[in-house]
Design an enzyme around this catalytic site. Sequence first.
Site, PDB file in Angstrom:
ATOM      1  CE  LYS A 171      -1.888   3.008   2.867  1.00 43.96           C
ATOM      2  NZ  LYS A 171      -2.010   4.112   1.920  1.00 43.96           N
ATOM      3  CD  GLU A 174      12.947   0.634   9.615  1.00 44.84           C
ATOM      4  OE1 GLU A 174      13.510   1.610  10.143  1.00 44.84           O
ATOM      5  OE2 GLU A 174      13.465  -0.482   9.545  1.00 44.84           O
ATOM      6  CB  CYS A 204      12.828   8.881   8.689  1.00 45.45           C
ATOM      7  SG  CYS A 204      13.920   7.844   7.717  1.00 45.45           S
ATOM      8  CD  GLU A 216       9.557  12.847  11.907  1.00 45.62           C
ATOM      9  OE1 GLU A 216       8.409  12.390  12.032  1.00 45.62           O
ATOM     10  OE2 GLU A 216      10.484  12.209  11.380  1.00 45.62           O
TER      11      GLU A 216
END
Length: 489
Positions: free
Chosen positions: A175, A250, A284, A385
């Site tokens: 996906k 992750e 990331c 973040e």
Amino acid sequence: MTKKLKHYINGQWVESSNPNKLDILNPATQEIIARAPNATRDETEEAIKIAKRTFESGRWSDQSPQERAAVLLQIADRLQENIDELRDLEVQNNGKTKREAQSDAEEAVNTFRYYAGLLTMPNGQAYEAPGDMQTLVVKEPLGVAGLIVPWNFPLLMSVWKIAPALAAGNSILLKPAEITPMTAVKLFELIDRTDLPKGAANLVMGTGPVVGQTIAESNDVDMVSFTGSTGVGRLIMQAAAGNMKKVSLELGGKSPNIIFDDADIETAVDFSLFGIFMGAGQVCSSGSRILVQEGIYDEFIEKYIKRAKKIRVGPGTDEHSQMGAIVSEKHLKSILHYILMGKEEGANLALGGNRIEEDGLEKGFFVEPTVFTDVTTDMRIVREEIFGPVVTIQKFKDEGEAIKIANDTEYGLAGAVFSTDQNKALRVIKKVRAGITWINAYHLTTIQAPWGGYKQSGIGRSLGTYGLDEYQETKQINISIDSKPIDWF
Ligand code: NAD
């Protein structure tokens, strides 16, 4: 012309029954480039059933490692032949620069080749056990692997999962993120032109709460491998609890980049720019928190800002652009919101801070490289973040304080140390609680090394031998080589 995308299930291109489609945009222009299907729960469940049936048939899972390796090499070759198109699709859909997209596409080819090679290496163990037993430890595929990927590396994150999952003999369902399906569709067009048995690799497009949630909940999915935000990672874990499926996560990061007084300052400035502005900070592992020792704090900032001012922001299609667009309007707003918050929190906005709306960039989602200095660890721009071209620079006194600030975060994905004292650099990096680290460099890694985070940056590792292991079960087979009774009762 607007392309109409379809799911790829059981080797067929399939329309969605849902009349509501997803508009796919070019973030550098806001032009609609495609309309993607928005799968229903039923469609997702159907694709899962196909993957399960294919797994149980053994058409892929029972193939020898050599046969599977040959198919992975075919996929690599198809990718290599179409590398320019893959690169250009990524630029068009994600907004990154050509150079960045080229590097991603090359890495995708290498990942398939790496796992093809790994399949021919020893994979198991044998022991002499007490009682005249011989014990074998063998690796087996898990079954159906549900692969959910984010929008920042649409091709590469898909390949980091597909290559080891298929190498291990699993059937898969991918996906993509709802806003960036273009390179995934191309990838499946290329997979379709190989000898991979139909039904072993399936692609379903749609939203996270419908398609992603269905995958994570399904009793017919044996593992979910997810890359994305920590918040959604938490939802995946909860949904996966139903059938105790294996979970590989992750997740996000807020990675420290520590510069000591004795660092080679030009190298430190150079990599610290690369560490945050590559991918417009939508990476990331970005080094989004720069920590600089007090002796060079002012000099570092002066040099850093001088070079950051020169970064050329623009559409990825322009060869001169060094930093591309933000992926969507929603994400652009979130980044601008954080910049406003930084100002309100009292940080010093030393560079940038605005959306760029001149020089032909007004239709796209472009943000200036943004630098905050004089920040403190309690500020939200230091703790959360932002996932954009926004960096904070903070001062520290000594080694102990650097380590304390570096680890004062719920994340643990990446980190770096710059120093010409190798002993100190190694001592400090070993204390940084993160899975991906550098000394005197940033962002450079190899697919042979495990990729993943400590703390709330994830569970498990991608890439390398660890990455293959994520998609395998481990079984012990104990064989008696002397068929005497045990005489226990
Ligand atoms: P996201 O978490 O919003 O979405 C990631 C994927 O999850 C998408 O495909 C989305 O559709 C799906 N999803 C959303 N809600 C879901 C739900 N309830 N159930 C199941 N699936 C759902 O992340 P994003 O905004 O696409 O990507 C940015 C994030 O990804 C950042 O936090 C970044 O740090 C992280 N990331 C981590 C790594 C890594 O290797 N650690 C790599 C790339 C990105």
